[in-house]
Design an enzyme around this catalytic site. Structure first.
Site, PDB file in Angstrom:
ATOM      1  N   HIS A  54      10.633 -98.097 -22.139  1.00  0.00           N
ATOM      2  CA  HIS A  54      11.445 -97.340 -21.179  1.00  0.00           C
ATOM      3  C   HIS A  54      12.904 -97.715 -21.412  1.00  0.00           C
ATOM      4  CE1 HIS A  54      13.496 -96.098 -17.666  1.00  0.00           C
ATOM      5  NE2 HIS A  54      13.579 -97.314 -17.161  1.00  0.00           N
TER       6      HIS A  54
ATOM      7  N   CYS B 218      10.663 -95.712 -12.795  1.00  0.00           N
ATOM      8  CA  CYS B 218      10.771 -95.871 -14.256  1.00  0.00           C
ATOM      9  C   CYS B 218       9.415 -95.980 -14.944  1.00  0.00           C
ATOM     10  CB  CYS B 218      11.624 -97.092 -14.585  1.00  0.00           C
ATOM     11  SG  CYS B 218      13.299 -96.898 -13.979  1.00  0.00           S
TER      12      CYS B 218
ATOM     13  N   ASN C 144      19.744 -94.031 -18.824  1.00  0.00           N
ATOM     14  CA  ASN C 144      18.390 -94.276 -18.296  1.00  0.00           C
ATOM     15  C   ASN C 144      17.944 -93.020 -17.542  1.00  0.00           C
ATOM     16  OD1 ASN C 144      16.208 -95.008 -16.669  1.00  0.00           O
ATOM     17  ND2 ASN C 144      17.003 -97.060 -16.244  1.00  0.00           N
TER      18      ASN C 144
END
Ligand code: COA
Length: 349
Positions: free
Chosen positions: A276, A114, A306
């Protein structure tokens, strides 16, 4: 030496929209549960056979290169961040180099999940500052849908992730104070197994209780991926969601404040924060902690889920396209994820 600026930005998301309701066809979940815990309403899934992490990255890269006013031939370094590569090896960087008919330039693959895009941005910035390269392509792309457990067993993870790609082109900034002011990278491997995909891998943890003192050829062959590992779903990602959540809500604000303090700035100076897109609840917690207004934070996890290494450049691209980022604005990028690794970047647009 000049710092880098983001000269062009692009994104690509696949056409297929998968709603929370669609997921109820495969697993015991509900739209209400997913929205309440994560804010996600839908995500995109790549075409099963015709799209890959690299092909999506190429689409985003084309847009970023065009918007930077340059061409693929003029790019002199590639940095590709992903956790869902086309091949175990080689990495997606060379596949993109081939697909875009680029010169025999360097291609670096980044495996920081991530926070992969923030790590890539930091590396690219250093190459520009040192004067080594003048046109760097950074891509974050993920095809999560190829490897999630869509049974109820894997629902805590599968509902969160989506596919897509984002890209930027870095070039030397003019000496007017614009560009990447600073980047800040961190890791703590103490919790590496809390959000991980263990297999295929060389760790052999799952063999420990089987007392393998020596190996014959047949056993060695089995260690990469066995039927038992597949039966036990060991080929899918694992996540201890609550532990990830608890660490993320500490590290996000910490690394954003680190970037601001380094530049003698405060949260009120932020034009747009692009966190993020891990979970809308995490972003809201960070916003509250830093006392930011709604118009200072951009979230799009509701539409895309995501997308890991792609999430920051996709959100940055959308915010820019919507006119939320204007020349002179202070843009803060921040990410946290598996590793754990986390980082931030402050950019004067
Ligand atoms: N649908 C319905 N129920 C689900 C579910 C789903 N998709 N996923 C899990 N559940 C169930 C669990 O089985 C559990 O049931 P039980 O109480 O009967 O045992 C219950 O919901 C609570 O599970 P838990 O894992 O404690 O949920 P949670 O409140 O922690 O929420 C996450 C789960 C994943 C949404 C949350 O932990 C989270 O977002 N963590 C951060 C994850 C993240 O950001 N990851 C990416 C990092 S970059």
């Amino acid at each position: 030496m000049p710092q880098a600026r983001i000269a062009g930005i692009g994104m690509y998301v696949p056409e297929q929209v998968v709603s929370n309701q669609d997921l109820t066809n495969y697993m015991d979940t509900s739209d209400e549960w997913i929205q309440e815990r994560t804010g996600i309403r839908e995500r995109r899934y790549a075409h099963r056979t015709q799209e890959t992490t690299t092909t999506m990255g190429v689409q985003a890269a084309r847009q970023a290169i065009e918007r930077a006013g340059t061409t693929a031939e003029e790019i002199d370094f590639i940095i590709f961040a992903t956790l869902s590569p086309d091949y175990y090896f080689p990495g997606c960087g060379v596949l993109l180099q081939r697909a875009m008919n680029m010169r025999e330039i360097g291609a670096l693959d980044i495996r920081n999940q991530c926070s992969g895009f923030i790590y890539a941005l930091s590396v690219g910035d250093q190459f520009i500052r040192s004067g080594m390269y003048r046109n760097i392509l950074i891509v974050g792309s993920e095809k999560h849908s190829f490897g999630l457990d869509f049974s109820t067993r894997g629902r805590n993870i599968s509902v969160i992730f989506g596919d897509g790609a984002g890209a930027v082109v870095l070039q030397p900034a003019p000496e007017d104070g614009s560009g990447i002011l600073s980047t800040h990278l961190h890791s703590d491997g103490g919790s590496a197994e809390l959000l991980a995909m263990y297999n295929p891998g060389t760790h052999a943890n799952h063999w420990a209780d089987q007392n393998y003192a020596s190996f014959d050829e047949a056993e060695i062959g089995n260690m990469f991926m066995s039927h038992q590992m597949i039966d036990e779903a060991q080929n899918f990602p694992y996540m201890d969601g609550q532990s990830v959540f608890k660490k993320a809500v500490v590290k996000f604000p910490e690394v954003i404040m680190e970037a601001l303090q380094k530049n003698n700035l405060s949260p009120t100076d932020i034009g747009v924060l692009i966190p993020h897109q891990a979970n809308l609840r995490i972003s809201q917690f960070v916003q509250q902690k830093l006392q930011l207004r709604d118009d200072q934070v951009y979230n799009n996890i509701q539409q895309y889920g995501n997308t890991t290494a792609a999430s920051v450049p996709i959100a940055l691209c959308e915010a820019w396209e919507k006119g939320m980022i204007r020349q002179g604005d202070l843009v803060c990028l921040a990410a946290f994820g598996s590793g754990f690794t986390w980082g931030s970047a402050l950019v004067r647009w």
